[in-house]
Design a protein around this motif. Structure first.
Motif, PDB file in Angstrom:
ATOM      1  N   LYS A   1      32.423  46.225  89.925  1.00  0.00           N
ATOM      2  CA  LYS A   1      30.843  46.746  89.640  1.00  0.00           C
ATOM      3  C   LYS A   1      31.278  47.655  91.322  1.00  0.00           C
ATOM      4  N   VAL A   2      30.442  48.411  90.889  1.00  0.00           N
ATOM      5  CA  VAL A   2      30.066  49.299  91.864  1.00  0.00           C
ATOM      6  C   VAL A   2      27.964  49.355  92.133  1.00  0.00           C
ATOM      7  N   THR A   3      28.178  49.450  93.330  1.00  0.00           N
ATOM      8  CA  THR A   3      26.300  49.515  93.713  1.00  0.00           C
ATOM      9  C   THR A   3      26.507  50.252  94.913  1.00  0.00           C
ATOM     10  N   GLY A   4      25.918  51.758  95.103  1.00  0.00           N
ATOM     11  CA  GLY A   4      26.357  52.575  96.805  1.00  0.00           C
ATOM     12  C   GLY A   4      27.375  52.620  96.339  1.00  0.00           C
ATOM     13  N   ASP A   5      27.327  52.319  97.930  1.00  0.00           N
ATOM     14  CA  ASP A   5      29.033  52.479  98.118  1.00  0.00           C
ATOM     15  C   ASP A   5      30.128  51.152  98.351  1.00  0.00           C
ATOM     16  N   GLN A   6      29.428  49.875  97.787  1.00  0.00           N
ATOM     17  CA  GLN A   6      30.399  49.232  97.597  1.00  0.00           C
ATOM     18  C   GLN A   6      30.669  48.560  96.878  1.00  0.00           C
ATOM     19  N   LEU A   7      32.087  48.682  96.087  1.00  0.00           N
ATOM     20  CA  LEU A   7      32.150  48.488  94.519  1.00  0.00           C
ATOM     21  C   LEU A   7      33.159  46.906  95.081  1.00  0.00           C
ATOM     22  N   VAL A   8      32.755  45.843  94.057  1.00  0.00           N
ATOM     23  CA  VAL A   8      33.192  44.512  94.318  1.00  0.00           C
ATOM     24  C   VAL A   8      34.215  44.040  93.524  1.00  0.00           C
ATOM     25  N   LEU A   9      35.010  43.427  93.585  1.00  0.00           N
ATOM     26  CA  LEU A   9      35.959  43.002  93.221  1.00  0.00           C
ATOM     27  C   LEU A   9      36.178  41.636  93.259  1.00  0.00           C
ATOM     28  N   SER A  10      36.194  41.264  91.615  1.00  0.00           N
ATOM     29  CA  SER A  10      36.884  39.788  91.458  1.00  0.00           C
ATOM     30  C   SER A  10      37.793  39.044  91.313  1.00  0.00           C
ATOM     31  N   PHE A  11      38.328  37.930  91.770  1.00  0.00           N
ATOM     32  CA  PHE A  11      39.609  37.776  91.644  1.00  0.00           C
ATOM     33  C   PHE A  11      39.534  35.703  90.500  1.00  0.00           C
ATOM     34  N   SER A  12      40.564  35.702  89.851  1.00  0.00           N
ATOM     35  CA  SER A  12      40.467  34.086  89.628  1.00  0.00           C
ATOM     36  C   SER A  12      42.389  33.305  90.417  1.00  0.00           C
ATOM     37  N   ASP A  13      42.021  32.801  90.800  1.00  0.00           N
ATOM     38  CA  ASP A  13      42.385  31.983  91.457  1.00  0.00           C
ATOM     39  C   ASP A  13      42.472  30.216  91.123  1.00  0.00           C
ATOM     40  N   THR A  14      43.509  29.101  91.636  1.00  0.00           N
ATOM     41  CA  THR A  14      42.847  28.052  91.856  1.00  0.00           C
ATOM     42  C   THR A  14      42.565  27.815  93.512  1.00  0.00           C
ATOM     43  N   GLY A  15      42.685  28.439  94.230  1.00  0.00           N
ATOM     44  CA  GLY A  15      42.520  28.646  95.382  1.00  0.00           C
ATOM     45  C   GLY A  15      41.608  29.494  95.990  1.00  0.00           C
ATOM     46  N   ASN A  16      41.141  29.577  97.618  1.00  0.00           N
ATOM     47  CA  ASN A  16      40.256  29.935  98.511  1.00  0.00           C
ATOM     48  C   ASN A  16      41.383  31.712  97.992  1.00  0.00           C
ATOM     49  N   LEU A  17      40.701  33.003  97.941  1.00  0.00           N
ATOM     50  CA  LEU A  17      41.499  34.411  98.622  1.00  0.00           C
ATOM     51  C   LEU A  17      41.194  33.913  99.975  1.00  0.00           C
ATOM     52  N   ASP A  18      42.530  34.634 101.172  1.00  0.00           N
ATOM     53  CA  ASP A  18      43.004  34.521 102.309  1.00  0.00           C
ATOM     54  C   ASP A  18      41.707  35.360 102.988  1.00  0.00           C
ATOM     55  N   ALA A  19      41.940  34.864 104.351  1.00  0.00           N
ATOM     56  CA  ALA A  19      40.539  35.338 104.499  1.00  0.00           C
ATOM     57  C   ALA A  19      41.274  35.615 105.676  1.00  0.00           C
TER      58      ALA A  19
ATOM     59  N   PRO B   1      53.988  24.029  95.372  1.00  0.00           N
ATOM     60  CA  PRO B   1      53.572  25.773  96.183  1.00  0.00           C
ATOM     61  C   PRO B   1      53.674  26.240  95.185  1.00  0.00           C
ATOM     62  N   ASP B   2      51.589  27.197  95.475  1.00  0.00           N
ATOM     63  CA  ASP B   2      51.255  27.537  94.862  1.00  0.00           C
ATOM     64  C   ASP B   2      51.692  28.974  94.707  1.00  0.00           C
ATOM     65  N   THR B   3      51.924  29.391  93.479  1.00  0.00           N
ATOM     66  CA  THR B   3      53.015  30.776  93.020  1.00  0.00           C
ATOM     67  C   THR B   3      52.836  31.706  92.053  1.00  0.00           C
ATOM     68  N   THR B   4      51.164  31.421  92.409  1.00  0.00           N
ATOM     69  CA  THR B   4      50.824  31.862  91.078  1.00  0.00           C
ATOM     70  C   THR B   4      49.519  33.188  91.900  1.00  0.00           C
ATOM     71  N   PRO B   5      49.828  34.414  91.646  1.00  0.00           N
ATOM     72  CA  PRO B   5      49.392  35.805  92.392  1.00  0.00           C
ATOM     73  C   PRO B   5      46.937  35.795  91.994  1.00  0.00           C
ATOM     74  N   PRO B   6      46.886  36.387  92.352  1.00  0.00           N
ATOM     75  CA  PRO B   6      44.969  35.769  92.057  1.00  0.00           C
ATOM     76  C   PRO B   6      45.204  37.293  91.045  1.00  0.00           C
ATOM     77  N   GLN B   7      43.728  37.003  90.069  1.00  0.00           N
ATOM     78  CA  GLN B   7      44.026  38.445  88.705  1.00  0.00           C
ATOM     79  C   GLN B   7      42.476  38.607  89.183  1.00  0.00           C
TER      80      GLN B   7
END
Length: 116
Positions: free
Chosen positions: A41-59, A24-30
């Protein structure tokens, strides 16, 4: 051997399908905090956060973090998060802020995991 006592005939090396599940994947995204293209980074009213993970984030929308789990300060003043969207394959979370950020303003973001 079968029930009648007949021995199994010899056979050559044969490929075997390995159905053992992956651990099982037990490492949380960082949160990625370095790099020109991946740090927050922020542009106007949009702040984007990027994460490292071996799989995809949960959509799954039912697993999306609550707006109130994030604290965004612009020049030290709270700027409410009005929406959170997750881009699973890109491994990004975009926060929509109640007020657009202007050039030169200082922005910080914090997250408090609401689960116990």
């Amino acid at each position: 051997q079968d029930a009648a006592g007949n021995d199994v005939a010899s056979f050559a090396a044969t490929a075997v399908t390995n159905n053992t599940p992956a651990p099982p994947d037990t490492t949380p995204p960082q949160l990625i905090t370095t790099g020109d293209t991946t740090r927050p980074k922020v542009t106007g009213d949009q702040l984007v956060l990027s994460f490292s993970d071996t799989g995809n984030l949960d959509a799954d929308a039912t697993h999306k973090p609550a707006n109130g789990a994030f604290t965004v300060l612009v020049n030290g003043v709270a700027n409410a998060v009005t929406n959170v969207s997750v881009e699973a394959q890109a491994k990004t979370v975009t926060l929509t802020l109640s007020t657009a950020v202007s050039h030169g303003q200082t922005v910080t973001v914090a997250y408090a995991d609401p689960t116990t």
